[in-house]
Motif scaffolding. Structure first.
Motif, PDB file in Angstrom:
ATOM      1  N   MET A 395     -72.214  56.299  49.236  1.00 15.12           N
ATOM      2  CA  MET A 395     -71.286  55.340  48.631  1.00 15.12           C
ATOM      3  C   MET A 395     -69.844  55.769  48.887  1.00 15.12           C
ATOM      4  SD  MET A 395     -71.195  53.986  44.672  1.00 15.12           S
ATOM      5  CE  MET A 395     -70.735  55.558  43.952  1.00 15.12           C
ATOM      6  N   ASP A 396     -69.038  54.828  49.376  1.00 13.42           N
ATOM      7  CA  ASP A 396     -67.600  55.054  49.531  1.00 13.42           C
ATOM      8  C   ASP A 396     -66.943  54.897  48.159  1.00 13.42           C
ATOM      9  OD1 ASP A 396     -67.775  55.407  52.313  1.00 13.42           O
ATOM     10  OD2 ASP A 396     -67.707  53.244  52.643  1.00 13.42           O
ATOM     11  N   LEU A 397     -66.343  55.974  47.672  1.00 13.87           N
ATOM     12  CA  LEU A 397     -65.768  55.956  46.329  1.00 13.87           C
ATOM     13  C   LEU A 397     -64.439  55.214  46.303  1.00 13.87           C
ATOM     14  CD1 LEU A 397     -66.360  59.699  45.401  1.00 13.87           C
ATOM     15  CD2 LEU A 397     -67.576  57.736  44.422  1.00 13.87           C
ATOM     16  N   ARG A 407     -65.719  64.001  36.046  1.00 15.21           N
ATOM     17  CA  ARG A 407     -65.926  62.816  35.211  1.00 15.21           C
ATOM     18  C   ARG A 407     -66.624  61.708  35.990  1.00 15.21           C
ATOM     19  NH1 ARG A 407     -63.659  58.072  34.902  1.00 15.21           N
ATOM     20  NH2 ARG A 407     -61.975  58.627  36.351  1.00 15.21           N
ATOM     21  N   VAL A 408     -66.198  61.490  37.235  1.00 17.32           N
ATOM     22  CA  VAL A 408     -66.809  60.447  38.053  1.00 17.32           C
ATOM     23  C   VAL A 408     -68.267  60.773  38.346  1.00 17.32           C
ATOM     24  CG1 VAL A 408     -66.751  59.317  40.317  1.00 17.32           C
ATOM     25  CG2 VAL A 408     -64.613  59.731  39.073  1.00 17.32           C
ATOM     26  N   SER A 409     -68.526  62.041  38.666  1.00 21.24           N
ATOM     27  CA  SER A 409     -69.900  62.455  38.950  1.00 21.24           C
ATOM     28  C   SER A 409     -70.805  62.246  37.744  1.00 21.24           C
ATOM     29  CB  SER A 409     -69.929  63.934  39.368  1.00 21.24           C
ATOM     30  OG  SER A 409     -71.248  64.341  39.639  1.00 21.24           O
ATOM     31  N   ASP A 410     -70.316  62.611  36.573  1.00 20.76           N
ATOM     32  CA  ASP A 410     -71.103  62.419  35.344  1.00 20.76           C
ATOM     33  C   ASP A 410     -71.333  60.934  35.077  1.00 20.76           C
ATOM     34  OD1 ASP A 410     -71.186  65.129  35.006  1.00 20.76           O
ATOM     35  OD2 ASP A 410     -69.565  65.202  33.518  1.00 20.76           O
ATOM     36  N   GLN A 428     -64.063  61.382  49.981  1.00 22.42           N
ATOM     37  CA  GLN A 428     -64.079  60.196  49.125  1.00 22.42           C
ATOM     38  C   GLN A 428     -65.442  59.489  49.221  1.00 22.42           C
ATOM     39  OE1 GLN A 428     -61.179  58.943  46.966  1.00 22.42           O
ATOM     40  NE2 GLN A 428     -61.185  61.162  47.222  1.00 22.42           N
ATOM     41  N   THR A 429     -66.494  60.319  49.119  1.00 16.79           N
ATOM     42  CA  THR A 429     -67.862  59.834  49.309  1.00 16.79           C
ATOM     43  C   THR A 429     -68.780  60.422  48.248  1.00 16.79           C
ATOM     44  OG1 THR A 429     -67.520  59.695  51.702  1.00 16.79           O
ATOM     45  CG2 THR A 429     -69.803  59.697  50.937  1.00 16.79           C
ATOM     46  N   ALA A 430     -69.743  59.625  47.796  1.00 15.56           N
ATOM     47  CA  ALA A 430     -70.795  60.107  46.900  1.00 15.56           C
ATOM     48  C   ALA A 430     -72.134  59.982  47.609  1.00 15.56           C
ATOM     49  CB  ALA A 430     -70.812  59.315  45.600  1.00 15.56           C
ATOM     50  N   ARG A 445     -71.477  49.887  41.202  1.00 12.63           N
ATOM     51  CA  ARG A 445     -70.331  49.411  41.979  1.00 12.63           C
ATOM     52  C   ARG A 445     -69.007  49.548  41.222  1.00 12.63           C
ATOM     53  NH1 ARG A 445     -71.866  46.956  46.731  1.00 12.63           N
ATOM     54  NH2 ARG A 445     -74.052  46.269  46.830  1.00 12.63           N
ATOM     55  N   GLN A 446     -69.052  49.992  39.987  1.00  9.72           N
ATOM     56  CA  GLN A 446     -67.812  50.305  39.280  1.00  9.72           C
ATOM     57  C   GLN A 446     -67.151  51.567  39.841  1.00  9.72           C
ATOM     58  OE1 GLN A 446     -68.541  50.550  35.059  1.00  9.72           O
ATOM     59  NE2 GLN A 446     -69.554  48.548  34.970  1.00  9.72           N
ATOM     60  N   PHE A 447     -67.929  52.368  40.531  1.00  7.39           N
ATOM     61  CA  PHE A 447     -67.419  53.647  41.061  1.00  7.39           C
ATOM     62  C   PHE A 447     -67.131  53.599  42.557  1.00  7.39           C
ATOM     63  CE2 PHE A 447     -70.108  54.483  37.394  1.00  7.39           C
ATOM     64  CZ  PHE A 447     -69.285  55.291  36.607  1.00  7.39           C
TER      65      PHE A 447
END
Length: 450
Positions: A395-397, A407-410, A428-430, A445-447
């Motif tokens: 996912m492209d963050l 925080r984003v990871s959690d 900038q990738t998950a 998709r909020q992230f």
């Protein structure tokens, strides 16, 4: 898939298929060529059969890393030129030593990692799995085709002619890479498709992945051992002339290809992959016993070969998918690199060892060797955990600064259907492992997006 993705997947699949066809066509032929080659013995023919695997195992990860630095296409074209040179050397060889050198050089044109990375550069995340599946199918089809074409072309052109055909195929593949494959605007730093040396130690120490790596090593060890013995058994024991071997391979390959599909479906739908995998390994062992005991009876030998390839084709298709599922998020490319290295290493060492064993102990020695290897693999499979029924998602963050990474990871980890998260802020990738049946895409998709 859009037009560019279809073109990229189709052209790169054909590149892969042409190269692998050139390698595989020799498998059903080399064992029958001992008398045609100066200095050849069963042991040295075994070395010639496996030489490509040794060089490819050593060079495929370095070639993939080189493609990150100088570009995918230069590495692929360079690898195909090396393959071309190896094919010409083998075609002009009059001694077994020159033949071995040619096979070694063929394998040194290791392009698998660079081709996979180029395909990732040219496809979107949602279509990447389909594109990789097309390449996987092309390799399977090339193997089946090679088993039939090898004996037919050998009857017409001889062994040197087979190598010349391989050289022509490499030239066609080079043309496809230059003029048929789109050039990516930029290379993507995607850990799901390329090897990351920083993750290699973790992958090599992963117990479940080690079982799969050992499995693919043994599978290709056994495959090369089979072709040390089978062509000679068909000709000398079952009484089938070499120019008629093609129909045995055609019949067994086509039937086994379709026969494995129900087992794949059952394993996936009923979530019984581990059980079906263990059954396929046992079938592999039984088939080898039947090949050994039925070598003098053509009908029974053909049925035994059919059972072998039913098990082989299922395992060849299933093992890579298990690696993708089990590999930690963001490490699939590294895991597949290690897996492919073990695959080629199995072919290389299989040729070295089985050729020597056949020379010293004959077909009984070959059977004992592969039976022990297969039994060890079955024991390893019994201790394997049930694989997770997840798939990878890159996912492209939306813009994330390092201080917000935790925080984003959690937050991503709380999304329904997300099983594992690996955040690469510098990219900038998950990298995620998700259960597609349960995934809450709207929340995710909020992230970011994919």
């Amino acid at each position: 898939m859009n037009q560019l993705e279809v073109r990229a997947a189709g052209a790169l699949s054909l590149v892969f298929a042409l190269r692998m066809l050139g390698l595989f066509m020799l498998l059903p032929i080399l064992a029958l060529s001992t008398e045609q080659i100066d200095g050849a013995t069963p042991a040295l023919i075994g070395v010639a059969m496996g030489a490509y695997g040794l060089s490819q195992a050593v060079l495929q990860i370095p070639a993939g890393l080189l493609s990150d630095r100088i570009g995918r296409k230069p590495v692929i074209v360079g690898g195909l030129l090396i393959f071309f040179a190896g094919s010409l050397l083998a075609a002009s060889s009059s001694s077994v030593e020159a033949l071995i050198a040619g096979r070694f050089l063929q394998g040194a044109g290791a392009i698998a990692a660079a081709v996979t990375a180029l395909l990732a550069d040219l496809t979107r995340e949602e279509n990447r799995t389909k594109s990789m599946a097309i390449i996987g199918m092309s390799i399977g089809v090339s193997f089946c085709t090679a088993m039939v074409l090898g004996p037919l072309l050998n009857d017409t052109f001889g062994l040197s002619g087979l190598f010349m055909v391989s050289a022509v195929m490499s030239v066609l593949a080079i043309g496809l890479v230059i003029w048929g494959v789109p050039t990516p605007v930029r290379q993507k730093a995607n850990r799901e498709t390329v090897t990351a040396l920083s993750s290699l130690r973790q992958i090599l120490g992963h117990r479940q992945l080690l079982r799969l790596n050992a499995g693919v090593f043994i599978l290709h060890f056994i495959l090369i051992a089979l072709f040390i013995h089978l062509p000679l058994a068909l000709q000398n024991l079952a009484g089938l002339p070499a120019d008629q071997h093609w129909w045995v391979y055609l019949l067994t390959m086509v039937i086994s290809f379709f026969a494995m599909v129900p087992f794949i479906v059952v394993g996936e739908k009923r979530r019984m992959i581990r059980t079906v995998l263990q059954g396929a390994i046992l079938l592999l062992l039984v088939a080898q016993l039947l090949i050994w005991k039925s070598s003098a009876n053509l009908g029974f030998l053909v049925v035994s070969v059919l059972l072998f390839f039913m098990a082989f084709n299922y395992l060849e298709a299933t093992l890579p998918s298990l690696v993708s599922r089990i590999a930690p998020a963001g490490s699939r490319g590294t895991a597949m690199g290690a897996f492919s290295t073990c695959q080629f290493l199995g072919a290389g060492i299989g040729g070295l060892v089985s050729g020597y064993i056949y020379q010293q102990f004959g077909e009984t020695g070959i059977f004992i060797l592969v039976a022990i290897a297969t039994a060890l693999w079955w024991l390893l499979s019994v201790t394997m955990n049930n694989p997770p029924y997840v798939s990878s998602l890159v996912m492209d963050l939306y813009p994330v600064v390092p201080s917000e990474a935790s925080r984003v990871s959690d937050g991503i980890a709380t999304v329904t259907g997300v099983r594992e998260v690996s955040l690469a802020v510098e990219e900038q990738t998950a990298y995620l492992k998700v259960d597609r049946q349960q995934l809450d895409e709207q929340h995710l998709r909020q992230f970011g997006d994919w």
